[in-house]
Design an enzyme around this catalytic site. Structure first.
Site, PDB file in Angstrom:
ATOM      1  N   TYR A   1      85.231  62.314  29.820  1.00 35.71           N
ATOM      2  CA  TYR A   1      84.626  62.107  28.500  1.00 35.71           C
ATOM      3  C   TYR A   1      85.213  63.101  27.496  1.00 35.71           C
ATOM      4  O   TYR A   1      85.662  62.727  26.403  1.00 35.71           O
ATOM      5  CB  TYR A   1      83.103  62.248  28.580  1.00 35.71           C
TER       6      TYR A   1
ATOM      7  N   THR B   1      82.976  66.306  20.492  1.00 32.05           N
ATOM      8  CA  THR B   1      82.018  66.884  21.444  1.00 32.05           C
ATOM      9  C   THR B   1      82.387  68.287  21.891  1.00 32.05           C
ATOM     10  O   THR B   1      83.584  68.634  21.969  1.00 32.05           O
ATOM     11  CB  THR B   1      81.934  65.975  22.695  1.00 32.05           C
TER      12      THR B   1
HETATM   13  N1  UFG Z   1      69.424  68.926  33.060  1.00 29.90           N
HETATM   14  C1  UFG Z   1      68.535  69.088  34.103  1.00 29.90           C
HETATM   15  N2  UFG Z   1      67.921  67.981  34.592  1.00 29.90           N
HETATM   16  C2  UFG Z   1      68.131  66.728  34.098  1.00 29.90           C
HETATM   17  C3  UFG Z   1      69.036  66.584  33.018  1.00 29.90           C
HETATM   18  C4  UFG Z   1      69.669  67.703  32.522  1.00 29.90           C
HETATM   19  O1  UFG Z   1      68.332  70.196  34.599  1.00 29.90           O
HETATM   20  O2  UFG Z   1      67.546  65.774  34.622  1.00 29.90           O
HETATM   21  C5  UFG Z   1      70.108  70.112  32.518  1.00 29.90           C
HETATM   22  C6  UFG Z   1      71.619  70.035  32.636  1.00 29.90           C
HETATM   23  O3  UFG Z   1      72.046  70.512  33.888  1.00 29.90           O
HETATM   24  C7  UFG Z   1      72.058  70.896  31.476  1.00 29.90           C
HETATM   25  C8  UFG Z   1      70.954  70.704  30.437  1.00 29.90           C
HETATM   26  O4  UFG Z   1      69.850  70.176  31.148  1.00 29.90           O
HETATM   27  O5  UFG Z   1      72.063  72.231  31.847  1.00 29.90           O
HETATM   28  C9  UFG Z   1      71.335  69.726  29.349  1.00 29.90           C
HETATM   29  O6  UFG Z   1      71.811  68.546  29.958  1.00 29.90           O
HETATM   30  P1  UFG Z   1      72.104  67.200  29.160  1.00 29.90           P
HETATM   31  O7  UFG Z   1      72.533  66.185  30.166  1.00 29.90           O
HETATM   32  O8  UFG Z   1      70.938  66.883  28.288  1.00 29.90           O
HETATM   33  O9  UFG Z   1      73.291  67.586  28.203  1.00 29.90           O
HETATM   34  P2  UFG Z   1      74.737  68.189  28.568  1.00 29.90           P
HETATM   35  O10 UFG Z   1      74.712  69.620  28.145  1.00 29.90           O
HETATM   36  O11 UFG Z   1      75.158  67.916  29.932  1.00 29.90           O
HETATM   37  O12 UFG Z   1      75.665  67.254  27.688  1.00 29.90           O
HETATM   38  C10 UFG Z   1      75.690  67.310  26.301  1.00 29.90           C
HETATM   39  C11 UFG Z   1      75.977  65.936  25.736  1.00 29.90           C
HETATM   40  C12 UFG Z   1      77.350  65.488  26.129  1.00 29.90           C
HETATM   41  C13 UFG Z   1      78.353  66.542  25.740  1.00 29.90           C
HETATM   42  C14 UFG Z   1      77.969  67.866  26.318  1.00 29.90           C
HETATM   43  C15 UFG Z   1      78.898  68.920  25.833  1.00 29.90           C
HETATM   44  O13 UFG Z   1      75.037  65.007  26.196  1.00 29.90           O
HETATM   45  O14 UFG Z   1      77.665  64.289  25.483  1.00 29.90           O
HETATM   46  O15 UFG Z   1      76.666  68.218  25.920  1.00 29.90           O
HETATM   47  O16 UFG Z   1      78.878  69.963  26.719  1.00 29.90           O
HETATM   48  F1  UFG Z   1      79.572  66.207  26.210  1.00 29.90           F
END
Ligand code: UFG
Length: 330
Positions: free
Chosen positions: A142, A118
């Site tokens: 994680y 990841t």
């Molecule tokens: N976001 C929102 N609202 C929501 C959900 C997400 O604004 O309801 C934003 C988050 O703050 C982030 C973006 O959308 O800026 C993407 O969020 P995700 O939760 O879809 O994905 P992440 O970037 O947090 O996480 C992903 C993978 C993880 C991994 C990570 C690596 O899901 O498994 O990238 O940085 F670890």
């Protein structure tokens, strides 16, 4: 024709990789306890062994269906937020999974292994795009759990000659373009399915986590990579494993903001995404974009669905056909 053991093959990235292997004529045994994955996500052509991958009896059953050319290990806990509530479980379970499966592989004479890793290994990166040389400093349990998994595999390589590929995914999104598989997490925490559900009215309106980041529109930028392109990368690294272990960052190299995702979903679905703005989510870096130069050079990989609209289009189609996910296929 080759035969592969795919742990977590009933999950999101795992099931798309199983499809890619079957499509090219390989045989696949899926090992999955179905705690997060779905029976309906295991394609008909694959054989399913249901059980925990840290269970020696289950592993024996699975490896008895070999011999396998390689093991692809997807089974893991993977929610960043969850990992901060129960860090010992995340690190313990994910490490137990990889060491059990890799140990059984060694015993069975399998010397090729692919690990789902990841971008969370990099925490708050020093610079973007993020290449493989950057410091590994996870800011979530994680991320830490996957770092120790990668390090454990280094020992399997050193001592047993087990060659592995650690693929550090950025933001997996989208669905099988032929509609055979898609994204169905419970709870769902990822932006694309939440935005699509909000537009379709099957989920609550979206909350945008933070609008005061140092980015052009104030919202976080991420590198969304199509899940079938991730699957393709797994197939392309396999031939490298005869010689050496490899680590690759895996994204498109292009970042999109949360607002751009919302706009794309509105455009593709023809319905606006209802949303409100909220505070930042703890642990979210402003920008995460991959450099996949090393992977491209080593394997010729490039994303077939590099544009955000293409990713969203496939996801929208799958969610339209499966409004309740795998629970009820339309
Ligand atoms: N976001 C929102 N609202 C929501 C959900 C997400 O604004 O309801 C934003 C988050 O703050 C982030 C973006 O959308 O800026 C993407 O969020 P995700 O939760 O879809 O994905 P992440 O970037 O947090 O996480 C992903 C993978 C993880 C991994 C990570 C690596 O899901 O498994 O990238 O940085 F670890």
């Amino acid at each position: 024709m080759s035969r592969y053991l795919v742990t977590g093959g009933a999950g999101y990235v795992g099931s798309h990789t199983v499809l890619a292997l079957l499509d090219r004529g390989d045989e696949v045994v899926v090992l999955d306890d179905l705690s997060k994955g779905h029976r309906g996500a295991v394609p008909r052509g694959a054989r399913l062994v249901q059980g925990r991958c840290a269970d020696p009896v289950v592993l024996e059953q699975a490896f008895a269906l070999g011999p396998f050319d390689a093991v692809l290990h997807f089974a893991a806990l993977s929610l960043v937020g969850d990992s901060m509530r129960d860090p010992m479980r995340y690190i313990g379970d994910n490490l137990a999974g990889v060491t059990s499966v890799a140990g059984a592989a060694v015993k069975a004479g399998v010397r090729k292994f692919v690990l789902s890793s990841t971008a969370a290994l990099f925490g708050f990166p020093e610079r973007v795009p993020i290449d493989e040389e950057q410091k590994l400093e996870p800011v979530s349990a994680y991320g830490e759990s996957k770092l120790v998994c990668e390090r454990a595999l280094d020992w399997a390589d050193r001592v047993h000659g087990m060659r592995f590929a650690a693929l550090r995914y950025f933001n997996a999104a989208g669905a099988d373009p032929a509609g055979r598989a898609g994204e169905d997490h419970d709870p769902e925490t990822h932006l694309v399915p939440l935005a699509i559900g909000a537009a379709m009215g099957t989920r609550a309106p979206l909350t945008v986590f933070g609008t005061d980041y140092d980015t052009p529109d104030g919202t976080c930028i991420r590198d969304y990579v199509h899940v079938s392109d991730l699957a393709d990368a797994h197939l392309r690294v396999l031939p490298l494993l005869g010689e050496r272990s490899v680590r690759f960052n895996l994204g498109t190299g292009t970042g999109y903001s949360v607002k751009q995702v919302i706009e794309s979903v509105g455009r593709i679905g023809g319905k606006p995404v209802p949303f409100s703005t909220g505070p930042r989510r703890a642990g979210d870096p402003a920008v995460l974009v991959a450099s996949s130069a090393k992977l491209r050079e080593a394997t010729g990989w490039s994303p077939r669905y590099g544009a955000l609209d293409d990713i969203v289009r496939t996801a929208w189609a799958w969610h339209s056909a499966h409004p309740r996910g795998y629970a009820k296929a339309a």
